[in-house]
Design a protein around this motif. Sequence first.
Motif, PDB file in Angstrom:
ATOM      1  N   TYR A 190       8.903  14.741  -3.207  1.00  0.00           N
ATOM      2  CA  TYR A 190       8.098  13.635  -2.661  1.00  0.00           C
ATOM      3  C   TYR A 190       8.945  12.723  -1.790  1.00  0.00           C
ATOM      4  O   TYR A 190       9.964  12.291  -2.126  1.00  0.00           O
ATOM      5  N   LYS A 207       0.815  -1.212   0.000  1.00  0.00           N
ATOM      6  CA  LYS A 207       0.000   0.000   0.000  1.00  0.00           C
ATOM      7  C   LYS A 207       0.853   1.268   0.000  1.00  0.00           C
ATOM      8  O   LYS A 207       0.548   2.231  -0.701  1.00  0.00           O
ATOM      9  N   GLU A 208       1.953   1.266   0.725  1.00  0.00           N
ATOM     10  CA  GLU A 208       2.813   2.449   0.810  1.00  0.00           C
ATOM     11  C   GLU A 208       3.393   2.825  -0.558  1.00  0.00           C
ATOM     12  O   GLU A 208       3.387   3.989  -0.945  1.00  0.00           O
ATOM     13  N   ASP A 245       0.532   4.174  -2.729  1.00  0.00           N
ATOM     14  CA  ASP A 245       0.149   5.521  -2.292  1.00  0.00           C
ATOM     15  C   ASP A 245       1.167   6.558  -2.781  1.00  0.00           C
ATOM     16  O   ASP A 245       0.799   7.644  -3.218  1.00  0.00           O
ATOM     17  N   TYR A 246       2.451   6.220  -2.712  1.00  0.00           N
ATOM     18  CA  TYR A 246       3.528   7.108  -3.158  1.00  0.00           C
ATOM     19  C   TYR A 246       3.386   7.409  -4.649  1.00  0.00           C
ATOM     20  O   TYR A 246       3.388   8.562  -5.073  1.00  0.00           O
ATOM     21  N   ASN A 294       0.722   6.913  -6.625  1.00  0.00           N
ATOM     22  CA  ASN A 294      -0.559   7.577  -6.903  1.00  0.00           C
ATOM     23  C   ASN A 294      -0.515   9.057  -6.526  1.00  0.00           C
ATOM     24  O   ASN A 294      -1.087   9.895  -7.228  1.00  0.00           O
ATOM     25  N   CYS A 295       0.174   9.381  -5.456  1.00  0.00           N
ATOM     26  CA  CYS A 295       0.315  10.783  -5.036  1.00  0.00           C
ATOM     27  C   CYS A 295       1.069  11.581  -6.102  1.00  0.00           C
ATOM     28  O   CYS A 295       0.634  12.667  -6.492  1.00  0.00           O
ATOM     29  N   GLN A 346      -1.099  11.984  -9.275  1.00  0.00           N
ATOM     30  CA  GLN A 346      -2.207  12.915  -9.058  1.00  0.00           C
ATOM     31  C   GLN A 346      -1.708  14.357  -8.959  1.00  0.00           C
ATOM     32  O   GLN A 346      -2.245  15.245  -9.610  1.00  0.00           O
ATOM     33  N   GLU A 352      -4.988   9.074 -12.829  1.00  0.00           N
ATOM     34  CA  GLU A 352      -5.421   7.981 -11.962  1.00  0.00           C
ATOM     35  C   GLU A 352      -5.767   6.803 -12.870  1.00  0.00           C
ATOM     36  O   GLU A 352      -6.708   6.884 -13.659  1.00  0.00           O
TER      37      GLU A 352
END
Length: 156
Positions: A156, A52-53, A56-57, A59-60, A63, A69
């Motif tokens: 990031y 998940k991490e 999430d990285y 996808n961030c 976005q 997406e």
Amino acid sequence: MSYLVDFKNVSTVGLESSPVAEALAGLRANEARYFMNKYKHEFAVVPASESKEALDYVNCILQEERKIEFAAKPLETSTFQVENIRFTYVFYEDGLALNVLYTLDGPKPKRAVGFKLSEGMDIPKELEEKKFKFAKMKSKLAGTIRGSFFVIKGEY
């Protein structure tokens, strides 16, 4: 559970649900060969459900930088650091392989998101809508790979 990618005996392990599983496995093996040849680094992947991490990285960044997406299901990820560069990969069910290259220091850091399309897949509508241009390259492991990228502007 991680899987060490073997670029000598290409396997579709973890990618079986993809309609272009063989080509995606070749693309994944191509990446594994690159990292072994350039950095002597073994390329390992984990199921997306266990990462998940990393998702999430990625996808961030997608976005924040380009409002992208993907609808395709992520199958596997890989996150590692060689020298001063952090790499994060996501392999999607539709045949897309995405990587984030992010140098951690230096006078002119290199930071980019790369897209590689498996042979036999269409350009994802999310990239087609953003007018990405794709260059072709040949690979013994993956056939014809189409690739594109964009430079990351943020931190990031």
